[in-house]
Design a protein around this motif. Structure first.
Motif, mmCIF file in Angstrom:
data_model
loop_
_atom_site.group_PDB
_atom_site.id
_atom_site.type_symbol
_atom_site.label_atom_id
_atom_site.label_comp_id
_atom_site.label_asym_id
_atom_site.label_seq_id
_atom_site.Cartn_x
_atom_site.Cartn_y
_atom_site.Cartn_z
ATOM 1 N N HIS A 1 0.842 -1.191 0.000
ATOM 2 C CA HIS A 1 0.000 0.000 0.000
ATOM 3 C C HIS A 1 0.882 1.247 0.000
ATOM 4 O O HIS A 1 1.554 1.541 0.984
ATOM 5 N N GLU B 1 -5.362 6.053 -0.979
ATOM 6 C CA GLU B 1 -6.691 5.554 -1.332
ATOM 7 C C GLU B 1 -7.108 4.429 -0.394
ATOM 8 O O GLU B 1 -6.312 3.542 -0.078
ATOM 9 N N THR C 1 -8.773 1.290 -0.263
ATOM 10 C CA THR C 1 -9.226 0.280 -1.209
ATOM 11 C C THR C 1 -8.602 -1.065 -0.874
ATOM 12 O O THR C 1 -7.608 -1.141 -0.157
ATOM 13 N N THR C 2 -9.227 -2.120 -1.381
ATOM 14 C CA THR C 2 -8.656 -3.452 -1.235
ATOM 15 C C THR C 2 -7.636 -3.656 -2.338
ATOM 16 O O THR C 2 -7.922 -3.460 -3.508
ATOM 17 N N LEU C 3 -6.437 -4.045 -1.945
ATOM 18 C CA LEU C 3 -5.334 -4.162 -2.893
ATOM 19 C C LEU C 3 -5.061 -5.625 -3.236
ATOM 20 O O LEU C 3 -5.276 -6.517 -2.417
ATOM 21 N N LYS D 1 -7.470 -9.354 -2.036
ATOM 22 C CA LYS D 1 -8.337 -9.216 -3.211
ATOM 23 C C LYS D 1 -8.272 -10.471 -4.042
ATOM 24 O O LYS D 1 -7.169 -10.979 -4.272
#
Length: 505
Positions: free
Chosen positions: A171, A175, A177-179, A505
């Motif tokens: 990361h 943002e 978010t799911t990475l 993810k």
């Protein structure tokens, strides 16, 4: 939206800020208000450092508790179900799974906070001086790389199994978010990149010209002092050596390690422990060898670690103690060299272990984090800074890296014997060097012994066992009878706990 998330993260981190770093504002502030002053920037940075010392990370789970128990340092037959499951590789149990989830979430929470602070530093105009801005950004890049490295070391594969195997997300933005999971090799490339960038930004770190600055000066801000409680120029280079070694690049690991080992300033500012001060001091001994610590975390309640978990009087369900003959008492104990015999002269044995006392108590108890007296008993605020320290990066590790990575065995032996000398131990005879690959299966067995002695209560033993096959013919993570805190039989740890569910993810 980003501003709201940022404030929530920051205020949560600052809820327990360490005393000597504490510049927490009295009232909640918006992101815009927080960054109107220099003090606001440091408030956020200090909160991130305080997060590193949390129970979920290096104040407990990633140092002396979960990660050390996983390496089978202790007898857990009477311990809590959590401790038993950690020791028996039952990582998916009801008691252990939440531990890994909390480690993962806290690490990525701090990574996000570091990313947000980096963004703010880049956008500020004149609030921080150029040196302050560079130091803060460099430190936060180091925080990001350090946490990703440990998440990869814990949850990821080993480089030699399959460099392209999926590891962890990286990361590097603000943002939410799911990475996706990245390959181990890609993660390591990003870690090295961030450490390299951090090193450039830390080129004017006060530690280079003035050392750790481990004291406060009236009228002077603490923010550029206490460099051992921040990621500084020297610790970043040391972490690069660690990262290169974990990525299988021994040549580069050796280069980075020797940059510090051959630097006279490093030895001046981070001198090896002085046995004359350590072993005769019965009131406030420096059992963590803080003079050699490049970076550590400040743990306010460190005093409670010994009394609640390691003292003979600790509750049975919490009591962390090796089997009775593990520390000393047999030819295969921790402080017995395979070739040189008993080594109770080792400073680590003399200062960090003592005989267990109490009804039915046997063996030794671990005293590295035992309470020490205040310099001034009448001053409520007086304390030695090392009384609250848990090490993250130590000079000793560089000696072990150099030992392992030198292409010529005799050169590695010189580093090995030098650090052993700094611990009060006899040198391994050069005449017997040929025994190291033939009898000991390479450096694995001898370095295993040193890692166990040096990093007890710091979490590094698990990572060493995960990375190295101790002896030819045994699987990675094998814990041999003379190196087993749980029992006298040989066992193998599970070197890769599962990623927390819903975190990928």
């Amino acid at each position: 939206m980003k501003s709201s998330i940022f404030v929530l993260i920051v205020m949560f981190l600052l809820s327990g800020c360490s005393d000597f770093l504490d510049v927490t504002p009295k009232d909640k502030q918006t992101s815009e208000q927080l960054y109107r002053t220099k003090n606001g920037f440091y408030t956020v940075a200090n909160g991130i450092y305080d997060g590193l010392s949390s129970v979920e990370l290096y104040g407990q789970q990633m140092s002396w508790e979960a990660i050390d128990i996983m390496s089978k340092r202790y007898v857990t037959t009477k311990a809590s179900l959590k401790f038993k499951d950690l020791c028996s590789n039952n990582y998916s149990s009801t008691y252990v799974s939440p531990v890994f989830t909390s480690i993962w979430k806290k690490a990525y929470e701090l990574i996000m906070a570091a990313n947000l602070l980096i963004e703010q530093v880049e956008q500020q105009h004149g609030i921080l001086t150029e040196q302050e801005a560079n130091l803060m950004k460099g430190e936060m890049l180091a925080v990001r790389a350090f946490l990703h490295l440990d998440m990869a070391r814990l949850f990821g594969p080993c480089w030699d199994n399959n460099p392209d195997a999926l590891s962890i997300p990286y990361h590097e933005s603000t943002e939410v978010t799911t990475l996706p999971l990245l390959s181990f090799s890609t993660v390591m490339e990003k870690i090295i990149r961030d450490f390299n960038d951090a090193e450039v930004l830390l080129a004017d770190d006060p530690v280079i010209t003035s050392g750790p600055l481990a004291s406060s000066v009236e009228g002077e801000s603490v923010q550029l002092r206490y460099r051992q409680f921040r990621f500084n120029y020297y610790s970043v280079i040391a972490l690069k050596a660690r990262a290169y070694l974990w990525g299988g690049n021994k040549e580069s690991a050796l280069v980075e390690a020797k940059r510090l080992l051959n630097d006279p300033k490093v030895h001046e500012y981070f001198p090896v422990v002085d046995p004359n001060k350590l072993l005769v001091n019965t009131t406030n001994p420096d059992r963590v060898f803080s003079s050699e610590v490049l970076t550590g975390v400040y743990v306010k309640k460190r005093d409670e670690i010994f009394s609640n978990y390691f003292a003979s009087t600790a509750p049975v369900s919490n009591f962390l103690q090796p089997h009775s003959t593990y520390v000393s008492g047999s030819q295969t104990s921790l402080f017995a060299h395979l070739l040189l015999g008993a080594e109770t002269m080792d400073y680590r044995f003399q200062s960090q272990w003592e005989g267990a006392s109490g009804v039915g108590a046997k063996g030794h108890v671990f005293t590295k984090y035992r309470t020490i007296d205040k310099p001034d008993p009448d001053d409520e605020d007086s304390e030695y800074f090392y009384s609250k320290m848990i090490p993250l990066v130590k000079l000793a590790e560089l000696y072990y890296i150099a030992t392992e990575c030198e292409p010529e065995l005799v050169d590695g032996l010189k580093w090995y014997n030098e650090i052993r000398g700094h611990r009060g131990c006899l040198a391994f005879p050069e005449a017997y060097a040929s025994m190291i690959p033939s009898y000991f299966g390479g450096w694995g067995m001898l370095l295993s012994q040193e890692y166990m002695r040096e990093f007890y209560g710091e979490g590094q033993a698990f990572f060493f066992l995960k990375r190295i096959t101790i002896m030819a013919g045994y699987p990675r993570g094998t814990v041999t009878p003379y190196d087993n805190g749980e029992s006298q039989s040989m066992s193998t740890l599970d070197v890769r706990p599962p990623l927390p569910e819903g975190e990928m993810k």
